[in-house]
Design a protein around this motif. Structure first.
Motif, PDB file in Angstrom:
ATOM      1  N   PHE A  96       0.895  -1.331   0.120  1.00  0.00           N
ATOM      2  CA  PHE A  96       0.096   0.278   0.185  1.00  0.00           C
ATOM      3  C   PHE A  96       0.719   1.380  -0.002  1.00  0.00           C
ATOM      4  CE2 PHE A  96      -2.405  -3.199   2.083  1.00  0.00           C
ATOM      5  CZ  PHE A  96      -3.655  -3.411   1.032  1.00  0.00           C
ATOM      6  N   GLY A  97       2.164   1.270   0.427  1.00  0.00           N
ATOM      7  CA  GLY A  97       2.956   2.335   0.289  1.00  0.00           C
ATOM      8  C   GLY A  97       3.150   2.738   1.825  1.00  0.00           C
ATOM      9  N   ALA A  98       4.026   3.975   1.945  1.00  0.00           N
ATOM     10  CA  ALA A  98       4.156   4.354   3.338  1.00  0.00           C
ATOM     11  C   ALA A  98       3.257   4.730   4.067  1.00  0.00           C
ATOM     12  CB  ALA A  98       5.659   5.339   3.074  1.00  0.00           C
ATOM     13  N   PHE A  99       3.174   4.740   5.311  1.00  0.00           N
ATOM     14  CA  PHE A  99       2.087   5.068   6.198  1.00  0.00           C
ATOM     15  C   PHE A  99       2.543   6.415   7.033  1.00  0.00           C
ATOM     16  CE2 PHE A  99       1.787   0.455   5.949  1.00  0.00           C
ATOM     17  CZ  PHE A  99       0.669   0.150   5.426  1.00  0.00           C
ATOM     18  N   ASP A 100       1.660   6.954   7.026  1.00  0.00           N
ATOM     19  CA  ASP A 100       1.748   8.437   7.880  1.00  0.00           C
ATOM     20  C   ASP A 100       1.740   8.192   9.450  1.00  0.00           C
ATOM     21  OD1 ASP A 100       1.540  10.723   5.799  1.00  0.00           O
ATOM     22  OD2 ASP A 100      -0.050   9.327   5.032  1.00  0.00           O
ATOM     23  N   ALA A 101       0.932   7.325   9.651  1.00  0.00           N
ATOM     24  CA  ALA A 101       0.614   6.682  11.063  1.00  0.00           C
ATOM     25  C   ALA A 101       0.406   5.445  11.059  1.00  0.00           C
ATOM     26  CB  ALA A 101      -0.080   7.610  11.671  1.00  0.00           C
ATOM     27  N   ALA A 102       0.731   4.828  12.385  1.00  0.00           N
ATOM     28  CA  ALA A 102       0.334   3.420  12.480  1.00  0.00           C
ATOM     29  C   ALA A 102       0.018   3.359  13.763  1.00  0.00           C
ATOM     30  CB  ALA A 102       1.451   2.418  12.487  1.00  0.00           C
ATOM     31  N   ILE A 103      -1.216   2.624  14.147  1.00  0.00           N
ATOM     32  CA  ILE A 103      -1.985   2.486  15.512  1.00  0.00           C
ATOM     33  C   ILE A 103      -2.330   0.857  15.869  1.00  0.00           C
ATOM     34  CG2 ILE A 103      -4.011   3.222  16.997  1.00  0.00           C
ATOM     35  CD1 ILE A 103      -3.557   4.844  13.598  1.00  0.00           C
ATOM     36  N   GLY A 104      -1.489   0.505  17.021  1.00  0.00           N
ATOM     37  CA  GLY A 104      -1.721  -0.932  17.314  1.00  0.00           C
ATOM     38  C   GLY A 104      -2.218  -1.138  18.594  1.00  0.00           C
ATOM     39  N   HIS A 105      -2.783  -2.241  18.755  1.00  0.00           N
ATOM     40  CA  HIS A 105      -3.403  -2.630  20.151  1.00  0.00           C
ATOM     41  C   HIS A 105      -2.533  -3.871  20.794  1.00  0.00           C
ATOM     42  CE1 HIS A 105      -6.418  -4.974  22.842  1.00  0.00           C
ATOM     43  NE2 HIS A 105      -6.116  -3.804  23.731  1.00  0.00           N
ATOM     44  N   SER A 106      -2.038  -3.702  21.898  1.00  0.00           N
ATOM     45  CA  SER A 106      -1.474  -4.985  22.495  1.00  0.00           C
ATOM     46  C   SER A 106      -0.282  -5.460  21.786  1.00  0.00           C
ATOM     47  CB  SER A 106      -2.593  -6.059  22.998  1.00  0.00           C
ATOM     48  OG  SER A 106      -2.173  -7.092  23.800  1.00  0.00           O
ATOM     49  N   PHE A 107      -0.498  -6.805  21.634  1.00  0.00           N
ATOM     50  CA  PHE A 107       0.766  -7.308  20.752  1.00  0.00           C
ATOM     51  C   PHE A 107       0.836  -6.512  19.395  1.00  0.00           C
ATOM     52  CE2 PHE A 107       1.974 -10.226  17.477  1.00  0.00           C
ATOM     53  CZ  PHE A 107       3.009 -10.768  17.866  1.00  0.00           C
ATOM     54  N   GLY A 108      -0.062  -6.189  18.999  1.00  0.00           N
ATOM     55  CA  GLY A 108      -0.080  -5.289  17.663  1.00  0.00           C
ATOM     56  C   GLY A 108       0.732  -4.049  17.788  1.00  0.00           C
ATOM     57  N   GLY A 109       0.509  -3.235  19.075  1.00  0.00           N
ATOM     58  CA  GLY A 109       1.289  -2.128  19.337  1.00  0.00           C
ATOM     59  C   GLY A 109       2.798  -2.470  19.251  1.00  0.00           C
ATOM     60  N   ALA A 110       3.176  -3.470  20.115  1.00  0.00           N
ATOM     61  CA  ALA A 110       4.670  -3.893  20.324  1.00  0.00           C
ATOM     62  C   ALA A 110       5.214  -4.241  18.809  1.00  0.00           C
ATOM     63  CB  ALA A 110       4.584  -5.043  21.335  1.00  0.00           C
ATOM     64  N   ALA A 111       4.387  -4.977  18.091  1.00  0.00           N
ATOM     65  CA  ALA A 111       4.987  -5.323  16.772  1.00  0.00           C
ATOM     66  C   ALA A 111       5.125  -3.961  15.742  1.00  0.00           C
ATOM     67  CB  ALA A 111       4.028  -6.094  16.036  1.00  0.00           C
ATOM     68  N   LEU A 112       4.349  -3.036  16.122  1.00  0.00           N
ATOM     69  CA  LEU A 112       4.526  -1.828  15.165  1.00  0.00           C
ATOM     70  C   LEU A 112       5.883  -1.051  15.750  1.00  0.00           C
ATOM     71  CD1 LEU A 112       0.952   0.207  15.242  1.00  0.00           C
ATOM     72  CD2 LEU A 112       2.351  -1.211  13.228  1.00  0.00           C
ATOM     73  N   MET A 113       6.184  -1.002  16.995  1.00  0.00           N
ATOM     74  CA  MET A 113       7.346  -0.488  17.160  1.00  0.00           C
ATOM     75  C   MET A 113       8.553  -1.294  17.186  1.00  0.00           C
ATOM     76  SD  MET A 113       8.400   2.041  19.075  1.00  0.00           S
ATOM     77  CE  MET A 113       6.865   2.768  20.105  1.00  0.00           C
ATOM     78  N   VAL A 114       8.531  -2.744  16.985  1.00  0.00           N
ATOM     79  CA  VAL A 114       9.559  -3.492  16.656  1.00  0.00           C
ATOM     80  C   VAL A 114       9.750  -3.168  15.122  1.00  0.00           C
ATOM     81  CG1 VAL A 114      10.392  -5.826  16.293  1.00  0.00           C
ATOM     82  CG2 VAL A 114       9.399  -5.319  18.330  1.00  0.00           C
ATOM     83  N   ALA A 115       8.855  -3.082  14.275  1.00  0.00           N
ATOM     84  CA  ALA A 115       9.057  -2.973  12.891  1.00  0.00           C
ATOM     85  C   ALA A 115       9.452  -1.723  12.726  1.00  0.00           C
ATOM     86  CB  ALA A 115       7.772  -3.005  12.206  1.00  0.00           C
ATOM     87  N   ALA A 116       9.015  -0.345  13.486  1.00  0.00           N
ATOM     88  CA  ALA A 116       9.438   0.884  13.367  1.00  0.00           C
ATOM     89  C   ALA A 116      10.985   1.136  13.604  1.00  0.00           C
ATOM     90  CB  ALA A 116       8.529   1.827  14.205  1.00  0.00           C
ATOM     91  N   ALA A 117      11.291   0.269  14.468  1.00  0.00           N
ATOM     92  CA  ALA A 117      12.812   0.313  14.925  1.00  0.00           C
ATOM     93  C   ALA A 117      13.608  -0.505  14.239  1.00  0.00           C
ATOM     94  CB  ALA A 117      13.148  -0.204  16.330  1.00  0.00           C
ATOM     95  N   GLY A 118      13.311  -1.279  13.140  1.00  0.00           N
ATOM     96  CA  GLY A 118      14.027  -2.250  12.361  1.00  0.00           C
ATOM     97  C   GLY A 118      14.583  -3.330  12.936  1.00  0.00           C
TER      98      GLY A 118
END
Length: 317
Positions: free
Chosen positions: A147-169
């Motif tokens: 879909f292309g780059a995201f302006d923002a990402a919002i995650g709940h619980s495990f999904g939020g932690a996964a977003l942070m892990v993904a953001a930090a590479g």
């Protein structure tokens, strides 16, 4: 697990680790990664799922192929429109799905943004019965490729932690997915406690527990203790909104405090009274998130507490 199933499981692991702690630890990791049934249990869960599914009924649907195997599912709201609009990613927690994030997805779409809600492998409409952090991060990367780059990402619980892990590479071999802003709802700041609790629940001894935790490195290329999302919050240098309830019985509120103490880029919003699950659809939470995401309007998010107001609330795990 039911009490009977837990007793049988503990007995099985007791016998297995008496023969081979290594085999027991590997078997424990496989069990840890097995996802629950996608069918909602109980009347409240059924009603919440049905309501969320209705909100996503008109969304486009996509299959996302993960690098190295596996598939995730994605819903898209407001896709294909002409002109530039914000693009937001929504991720769910363990045992949940995009449907349970329907209120949030609908609210974000109402702002005019393109909204992508992902079902991780073994959840919602995604195939499989296995999920771990490595697979979740690859699903997030697959969403960005599609879909292309995201302006923002919002995650709940495990999904939020996964977003942070993904953001930090943090996952070797997987390109970082770094939106301009992140909002994490009821999310853990690290995962070591979860493995310890799981090992204790099924009766693992020290040797088998060590093997269980070592399996994390085998499948992700990172040691368990390296998955510290609170440190990642400082490393990414992006605005982060942490939404948590002090009455959350599944993810202790100290995780929110760790995030807040990690970086002056973090804002903390206490959504007390909404627990761990109702929080994702609570109107004050939806308003706080949309306010945070609105360009130049972050200060209007309801009762967001800046980091410099937090000293009296900080605690360590």
């Amino acid at each position: 697990m039911t009490n009977f199933a837990l007793k049988v499981t503990r007995l099985g692991f007791s016998l297995l680790q008496s023969v081979s702690p290594r085999i027991a630890g590997k078997a424990a990791f496989r069990l840890f990664c097995v996802t629950p049934s996608t069918k909602p249990k109980g009347e409240k869960a059924k009603a919440a799922h049905a309501a969320g599914a209705e909100k996503l009924a008109g969304a486009e649907r996509f299959t996302l192929r993960l690098t190295g195997g596996g598939r995730a599912h994605a819903y898209r709201l407001n896709g294909g429109a002409l002109g530039r609009r914000p693009r937001y990613l929504v991720t769910h927690g363990w045992g949940s799905s995009g449907a349970y994030m329907g209120d949030l997805a609908e609210t974000l779409a109402a702002t005019g943004a393109e909204v992508i809600a992902v079902d991780f492998p073994g959840h919602g409409r995604a195939a499989g019965r296995v999920l771990h952090m490595g697979m979740a991060v690859k699903a997030i990367a697959a969403a960005e490729r599609r879909f292309g780059a995201f302006d923002a990402a919002i995650g709940h619980s495990f999904g939020g932690a996964a977003l942070m892990v993904a953001a930090a590479g943090m996952l070797p071999g997987v390109t970082a997915v770094l939106p301009e802003k992140l909002a994490l709802i009821g999310s853990p700041s690290e995962m070591h406690w979860l493995f310890k609790d799981f090992g204790k629940m099924i009766g693992l001894g020290r040797s088998a527990q060590q093997v269980l935790e070592t399996e994390v490195f085998r499948v992700t290329g990172r040691r368990l203790e390296e998955f510290d999302a609170s440190r990642a919050a400082d490393a990414i240098r992006r605005p982060v909104l942490i939404v948590h309830a002090e009455d959350d019985k599944e993810v202790n509120a100290n995780h929110a405090r760790r995030y807040a103490a990690a970086s002056d880029h973090v804002r903390l919003y206490w959504a007390n009274g909404f627990g761990h699950r109702r929080i994702v659809g609570a109107r004050p939470v939806l308003d706080a998130i949309t306010g945070f995401l609105a360009e130049g309007d972050a200060d209007k998010a309801a009762e967001i507490i800046p980091l410099f107001d937090l000293p009296a609330r900080r605690m360590s795990l």
